[in-house]
Write a protein that holds these residues in place. Structure first.
Motif, mmCIF file in Angstrom:
data_model
loop_
_atom_site.group_PDB
_atom_site.id
_atom_site.type_symbol
_atom_site.label_atom_id
_atom_site.label_comp_id
_atom_site.label_asym_id
_atom_site.label_seq_id
_atom_site.Cartn_x
_atom_site.Cartn_y
_atom_site.Cartn_z
ATOM 1 N N GLN A 87 0.835 -1.204 0.000
ATOM 2 C CA GLN A 87 0.000 0.000 0.000
ATOM 3 C C GLN A 87 0.870 1.254 0.000
ATOM 4 O O GLN A 87 0.549 2.228 -0.674
ATOM 5 C CB GLN A 87 -0.915 0.025 1.226
ATOM 6 C CG GLN A 87 -2.056 -0.964 1.155
ATOM 7 C CD GLN A 87 -2.806 -1.029 2.483
ATOM 8 O OE1 GLN A 87 -2.207 -1.128 3.543
ATOM 9 N NE2 GLN A 87 -4.119 -0.989 2.401
ATOM 10 N N LEU A 88 1.954 1.218 0.735
ATOM 11 C CA LEU A 88 2.867 2.360 0.791
ATOM 12 C C LEU A 88 3.484 2.607 -0.585
ATOM 13 O O LEU A 88 3.576 3.755 -1.030
ATOM 14 C CB LEU A 88 3.948 2.110 1.837
ATOM 15 C CG LEU A 88 4.719 3.332 2.296
ATOM 16 C CD1 LEU A 88 3.802 4.379 2.899
ATOM 17 C CD2 LEU A 88 5.772 2.930 3.311
ATOM 18 N N GLU A 93 3.515 5.847 -5.621
ATOM 19 C CA GLU A 93 3.286 5.922 -7.061
ATOM 20 C C GLU A 93 2.157 6.906 -7.374
ATOM 21 O O GLU A 93 2.268 7.735 -8.278
ATOM 22 C CB GLU A 93 2.963 4.534 -7.622
ATOM 23 C CG GLU A 93 2.709 4.509 -9.114
ATOM 24 C CD GLU A 93 3.947 4.800 -9.952
ATOM 25 O OE1 GLU A 93 3.790 5.234 -11.111
ATOM 26 O OE2 GLU A 93 5.069 4.601 -9.452
ATOM 27 N N LEU A 94 1.065 6.831 -6.595
ATOM 28 C CA LEU A 94 -0.052 7.766 -6.790
ATOM 29 C C LEU A 94 0.391 9.206 -6.542
ATOM 30 O O LEU A 94 0.062 10.113 -7.316
ATOM 31 C CB LEU A 94 -1.209 7.421 -5.842
ATOM 32 C CG LEU A 94 -2.084 6.252 -6.234
ATOM 33 C CD1 LEU A 94 -3.008 5.867 -5.090
ATOM 34 C CD2 LEU A 94 -2.898 6.602 -7.468
ATOM 35 N N LYS A 99 1.492 14.561 -8.658
ATOM 36 C CA LYS A 99 2.385 15.723 -8.787
ATOM 37 C C LYS A 99 2.787 15.942 -10.242
ATOM 38 O O LYS A 99 2.815 17.072 -10.722
ATOM 39 C CB LYS A 99 3.620 15.538 -7.905
ATOM 40 C CG LYS A 99 3.306 15.675 -6.434
ATOM 41 C CD LYS A 99 4.492 15.341 -5.564
ATOM 42 C CE LYS A 99 4.081 15.348 -4.104
ATOM 43 N NZ LYS A 99 5.105 14.793 -3.235
ATOM 44 N N LYS A 100 3.098 14.843 -10.927
ATOM 45 C CA LYS A 100 3.536 14.921 -12.325
ATOM 46 C C LYS A 100 2.431 15.501 -13.215
ATOM 47 O O LYS A 100 2.709 16.234 -14.159
ATOM 48 C CB LYS A 100 3.920 13.533 -12.819
ATOM 49 C CG LYS A 100 4.456 13.493 -14.236
ATOM 50 C CD LYS A 100 4.674 12.070 -14.677
ATOM 51 C CE LYS A 100 6.127 11.718 -14.547
ATOM 52 N NZ LYS A 100 6.439 10.367 -15.015
ATOM 53 N N THR A 101 1.178 15.180 -12.917
ATOM 54 C CA THR A 101 0.061 15.631 -13.745
ATOM 55 C C THR A 101 -0.548 16.944 -13.268
ATOM 56 O O THR A 101 -1.584 17.368 -13.788
ATOM 57 C CB THR A 101 -1.048 14.553 -13.794
ATOM 58 O OG1 THR A 101 -1.542 14.329 -12.465
ATOM 59 C CG2 THR A 101 -0.544 13.258 -14.396
#
Length: 171
Positions: A87-88, A93-94, A99-101
């Motif tokens: 989950q971490l 990744e989320l 942030k990237k988007t």
């Protein structure tokens, strides 16, 4: 003479240690919102030694329990009780993708809804055209593809309705 075995408390099992550690960490998270005290098995020893006689075997049992729990740690090295390592990794990744988007949170509370009923076979294409349309670019917040048509969330329902209506009745 009293039997010393009955008056002396035995060390907890690994499972009992795991349960106690979970309770300690959950209490910490519920009270403070995050774990800010527990990084290693040694950090739990004060609590365990208040309940059980201090010994090397108690220390080893707590260490085994920590290892068995396989709890991930945050960026500061503190145990995270309410998430698995998987989950971490997903959360990281989320976070990276958000942030990237340049993702932002928008409330739909002040939006009104407008439903456009349409043939199921053309909904996806219609939605694509609406999303690419310069005319409709600022007329809605989002479009949701539903079973009977397209559901618009808009801050100007009247304007969107007039625009859609004008296209529906165009010859």
């Amino acid at each position: 003479m009293e039997d010393t075995k009955t008056t002396q408390r035995r060390n907890p099992s690994r499972k009992e240690c795991e349960d106690i550690i979970r309770r300690i960490l959950m209490t910490e998270v519920l009270e403070k919102g995050t774990n800010e005290h527990f990084k290693t098995a040694a950090d739990f020893m004060k609590y365990f030694e208040s309940l059980y006689p201090a010994s090397d075997s108690l220390t080893k049992q707590v260490q085994r329990a920590i290892k068995s729990l396989a709890m991930p740690k945050d960026e500061h090295g503190y145990f995270i009780i309410n998430k698995t390592a998987g989950q971490l990794d997903q959360d990281k990744e989320l976070s990276s993708l958000l942030k990237k988007t340049n993702a932002t949170i928008s409330s739909l509370e002040e939006c009104e809804t407008l439903f456009l009923q349409t043939e199921p076979d053309y909904k996806d294409y219609l939605m694509q055209l609406l999303e690419e349309s310069v005319t409709f670019a600022d007329k809605y917040v989002t479009i949701v593809n539903t079973s009977g048509g397209l559901l618009f969330y808009t801050k100007n329902k009247a304007q969107l309705s007039i625009l859609l209506d004008s296209l529906l009745h165009r010859a």
